[in-house]
Scaffold this active site. Structure first.
Site, short mmCIF file in Angstrom:
data_model
loop_
_atom_site.label_atom_id
_atom_site.label_comp_id
_atom_site.label_asym_id
_atom_site.label_seq_id
_atom_site.Cartn_x
_atom_site.Cartn_y
_atom_site.Cartn_z
N PRO A 1 0.83 -1.21 0.00
CA PRO A 1 0.00 0.00 0.00
C PRO A 1 0.87 1.26 0.00
O PRO A 1 0.37 2.34 -0.30
CB PRO A 1 -0.81 -0.09 1.29
CG PRO A 1 -0.62 -1.47 1.79
CD PRO A 1 0.64 -2.01 1.21
N GLU B 1 2.55 -7.12 8.21
CA GLU B 1 2.69 -5.66 8.26
C GLU B 1 3.59 -5.15 7.15
O GLU B 1 3.72 -3.94 6.93
CB GLU B 1 3.27 -5.22 9.62
CG GLU B 1 2.41 -5.60 10.82
CD GLU B 1 0.99 -5.07 10.72
OE1 GLU B 1 0.82 -3.87 10.51
OE2 GLU B 1 0.05 -5.90 10.84
N ARG C 1 -2.57 -8.33 -21.46
CA ARG C 1 -3.35 -7.79 -22.58
C ARG C 1 -2.48 -7.12 -23.63
O ARG C 1 -2.91 -6.94 -24.76
CB ARG C 1 -4.37 -6.77 -22.05
CG ARG C 1 -5.35 -7.35 -21.07
CD ARG C 1 -6.33 -6.31 -20.56
NE ARG C 1 -7.19 -5.80 -21.60
CZ ARG C 1 -7.11 -4.59 -22.14
NH1 ARG C 1 -6.20 -3.75 -21.71
NH2 ARG C 1 -7.94 -4.22 -23.08
N ASP D 1 -9.12 0.65 -25.32
CA ASP D 1 -9.82 0.67 -24.04
C ASP D 1 -9.50 1.92 -23.26
O ASP D 1 -8.57 2.65 -23.56
CB ASP D 1 -9.48 -0.59 -23.24
CG ASP D 1 -10.67 -1.52 -23.20
OD1 ASP D 1 -11.76 -1.02 -22.91
OD2 ASP D 1 -10.49 -2.72 -23.45
#
Ligand code: 4GS
Length: 245
Positions: free
Chosen positions: A89, A116, A154, A169
């Site tokens: 994160p 963590e 992709r 896209d």
């Protein structure tokens, strides 16, 4: 492309990598995905992969020894690796640009974070780059790794029938996609916009562009700052702004 993933939960990958486009790419030898479990490199009786944080506090930290031994084995063979991707994160938010860039390399190595986080010294030992798939907390880095592999796949030659559809896209031109419709023309009183049934290709193109701009303005105005807009786009955007008043 050769892809190595270091994960404490390799079984999590069998669903996403065993179905649909990624599975077909693997069957066609366009993707060579290998899963590695750092736990297999732990040498103690309990095959420990985590430990308590120095300085105290809650939770556990991923230990370096099994992870480094695993990574060294991974890096010892195959094409040269310039970046070891690590899920976190605290990483850069994954973007279309990063996906395109990654798709150009011969090899992708991903370490899935857990607990963590990973002992910080990993970044001093290897050319790591941390990425996040969003500002929320997951139970592990496996889903982010799957997201990166899926998005990169992709853009590999031969994986999608049509590379143009990958590029057409959303995000390639920095705008959200226009609304899509298929048969029937009317469902429970809801009609498909007339212009799409008209056969006027130029009018359809303009309508789609305008609806892309309308959606982007409404839902993701932040994207408009980066988007490359033509004089026609600016005119359509002005129309949208008046209509939305
Ligand atoms: C993310 C994320 C994440 C953080 C892994 C807490 C387990 C978890 N990783 N993008 N420990 N969002 N990781 O939430 O990449």
């Amino acid at each position: 492309m050769r892809i190595d993933i270091l994960t404490l939960f390799p079984a999590m990958f069998s669903g996403p990598f065993g179905e649909s486009i990624v599975a077909r790419a693997r069957a066609n030898d366009l993707l060579d995905i290998r899963l590695w479990n750092p736990r297999d490199f732990a040498v103690d009786r309990h095959r420990t992969v985590d430990d308590t944080p120095y300085g105290g506090g809650t939770g556990m930290v991923m230990k370096l020894e099994p992870l480094a031994d695993c990574l060294e084995q991974v890096l010892a063979t195959g094409p040269k690796v310039s970046t070891v991707w690590v899920t976190s994160p605290q990483g850069e938010l994954l973007t279309h640009q990063m996906v395109l860039e990654t798709a150009q390399s011969e090899r992708l190595v991903i370490v899935c974070g857990h607990y963590e986080g990973i002992d910080e010294r990993l970044h001093a030992l290897y050319p790591t780059r941390e990425f996040s798939i969003g500002d929320y907390v997951l139970t592990g880095g496996e889903l982010p790794a799957m997201v990166l592999v899926d998005a990169v796949s992709r853009f590999l030659p031969g994986v999608l029938g049509d590379l143009n559809s990958a590029l057409a896209d959303c995000f390639s031109d920095g705008l959200l996609k226009y609304p899509q419709y298929t048969r029937p023309e009317e469902f429970r009183g809801l009609r498909v916009p007339d212009v799409l049934l008209s056969g006027h290709h130029e009018q359809i193109r303009i309508w789609r562009r305008k609806e892309s701009l309308r959606r982007t303005l409404k839902r993701r105005p932040d994207l408009l700052d980066q988007a490359v807009l033509s004089p026609e786009d600016l005119r359509l955007l002005e129309q949208v702004r008046t209509e939305e008043q």
